[in-house]
Scaffold this active site. Sequence first.
Site, PDB file in Angstrom:
ATOM      1  N   LYS A 119       8.645  -0.303  -1.690  1.00  0.00           N
ATOM      2  CA  LYS A 119       7.626  -0.006  -0.689  1.00  0.00           C
ATOM      3  C   LYS A 119       8.555   0.596   0.541  1.00  0.00           C
ATOM      4  CE  LYS A 119       4.475   0.676   2.600  1.00  0.00           C
ATOM      5  NZ  LYS A 119       3.852   1.914   2.655  1.00  0.00           N
TER       6      LYS A 119
ATOM      7  N   GLU B  58       0.479  -1.386   0.187  1.00  0.00           N
ATOM      8  CA  GLU B  58       0.140   0.365   0.050  1.00  0.00           C
ATOM      9  C   GLU B  58       1.014   1.469   0.129  1.00  0.00           C
ATOM     10  OE1 GLU B  58       0.196   2.728   2.621  1.00  0.00           O
ATOM     11  OE2 GLU B  58       0.781   1.457   4.132  1.00  0.00           O
TER      12      GLU B  58
ATOM     13  N   CYS C 101       4.946   3.741   9.667  1.00  0.00           N
ATOM     14  CA  CYS C 101       5.051   3.228   8.439  1.00  0.00           C
ATOM     15  C   CYS C 101       7.300   3.600   8.587  1.00  0.00           C
ATOM     16  CB  CYS C 101       5.034   3.707   6.923  1.00  0.00           C
ATOM     17  SG  CYS C 101       3.571   2.836   6.586  1.00  0.00           S
TER      18      CYS C 101
END
Length: 465
Positions: free
Chosen positions: A223, A164, A279
């Site tokens: 990512k 994501e 994150c």
Amino acid sequence: MNSKITHICCIGAGYVGGPTMSVIAQKCPHIKVTVVDLNKERIAAWNDENIANLPIYEPGLSTVVNQARGRNLFFSTDVEKAIDEAQIIFISVNTPTKTYGKGKGMAADLKYIELCARQIAKIAKENKIIVEKSTLPVRTAEAIKSILDNTGNGVQFQILSNPEFLAEGTAVSDLLNPDRILIGGNTTKEGQKAIHTLVDIYANWVPTDKILTTNVWSSELSKLTANAFLAQRISSINALSELCEKTGADITEVSRAIGMDSRIGAKFLKASVGFGGSCFQKDILNLVYIAKSYGLNEVANYWEQVIIMNDHQKRRFSNRIVQTLYNTVADKKITFLGWAFKKDTNDTRESAAIYVADDLINEQAKIAVYDPKVSRKKILADLDYLGTRHAEENAENIASCDNPYDSCSGAHAIAILTEWDEFITYDWARIYDSMQKPAFIFDGRNLLNKSELEQIGFVYQEIGT
């Protein structure tokens, strides 16, 4: 594998799984989407008849959930049934930084990922596509496949990486209009077929030229790298903010000048008290650990400096408050406007506010917090998690208020820790009249108008000036 997908399961109803599956369900009404989680309280909140009580606050999310929930979007604690029905299973569980053993403090803790894989292996009786949605270290897919391929059930699994790229506060718009969808898979015929199956799902609303396909390792690393680059920009501008304060330059003007360079661009160049969220820090530490595990110490040291700079910026902000308030904040009331790590979310993970509050409580300050979306329970849980002091001491030194005016009344200083838009609209003259004098504002987000507040009478300080 039946090429016609009718059932999707997502394990994990958190900040990624909940919104992502809600949008997939909205855009693919022909597919039943079931989001499962062992946390009964969280699932109950997703199913609450009052749509305002969703466990995650994101602008636009309640509308999406309201359209699909009960039609083809379901939230459940029946993990086994959902796994059994699904042809595609998304894994979207937490992958925190390890707090024990090898890689402590840097490596991702994959115990929840492994538990998911073992549960899928136990239940699955038909071929399935497994999609990594959680942020994972490079080559995690290999470990997942190893577990799944040794089930003894004769089931064939294809592992895809579909990271994501959501930003809290804009997650729904990011899902509806993504910069790109990244799907990594095996280069075999079966792997490519699985990739195209997932491409077809996203193609219901995403233009195919925005759907990138790679091998699984490239997808996993992309990512981590994306978050590392974004965090690097924030730490870079924050490093310059300290230099601006010493030289008389204005960080806002410097940021504007840099951002107008088409080779650089303006995003993620706003100086602040530091980045937070689940994150950036976790992914950079993961990248550092991977580099060290391959003996790439110079690479590891380079990326670790981004974290060091971010921690320094938070400490520098709390130190500035203490120094400005005559080198003591003991028994002084300091109001925090904002606790979430950024506006338009109730996510507080790694929020700068937690660490600034911890520093000031160590100096015996009394903290009053107002955040429109964060509860006192969550604020105390964040401080307790640090383990700096007993929970009772945290509770004694932190107050939370239902409105900003009560939180500021009698305060010696205000610290802006989240860039909520509503803070700009407050009656700052009224707030000034209710505070101790001199009344200080420490703007950790460079959000407010300095000249207007100084005309009212505030002693106003912002980052980088």
